[in-house]
Write an enzyme that holds these catalytic residues in place. Sequence first.
Site, PDB file in Angstrom:
ATOM      1  CD  GLU A  43      -1.288  -2.283   2.220  1.00 26.43           C
ATOM      2  OE1 GLU A  43      -2.172  -2.921   2.955  1.00 26.43           O
ATOM      3  OE2 GLU A  43      -0.059  -2.640   2.102  1.00 26.43           O
TER       4      GLU A  43
ATOM      5  CB  CYS B 265      -0.698  -2.923   9.028  1.00 24.88           C
ATOM      6  SG  CYS B 265       0.267  -1.735   8.207  1.00 24.88           S
TER       7      CYS B 265
ATOM      8  CB  CYS C  15      -1.034   0.390   5.251  1.00 20.82           C
ATOM      9  SG  CYS C  15       0.698  -0.357   4.729  1.00 20.82           S
TER      10      CYS C  15
END
Length: 149
Positions: free
Chosen positions: A55, A83, A86
């Site tokens: 990402e 996560c 990101c």
Amino acid sequence: MVFKSHMEQALSEARAAADRGEVPVGAVLIDPQGQVVATAGNRTREHCDPTAHAEILTIREACTAVGSERLAGYDLYVTLEPCAMCAAAIAAARIERVYYGASDPKSGGVAHGARVFSHPQAHHTPEVYDGIAEHEAERMLKDFFAAKR
């Protein structure tokens, strides 16, 4: 405009990451006209960089390509729930929609864990759609980690 999923391309990026020995996560960023602007797979090991998630790499590439730190109106397809790091980058970039495949109960930052977009401190809350090609994304991750053990 007719919806067109770009998850197959994200899965292709994840497969390429696995072939490089990286955790198989792939991402694709789409502009408001439906064109692919950036793609990436994880490269944390290759770059010796814990922030080199698919990402983040995709967002960086797209921002450079469009000449802006904002990606309003853009859509991100990623094979795994982002996560917290990101998710924060997605919010900071003002990405419009996030489509992800497999859930990540251990390290996810969207529906699990930190739930970044639900905090009042989040700069922006994108629309989130989960479960896109979930089984294929999940299988790829399970196979990758099973082979490591």
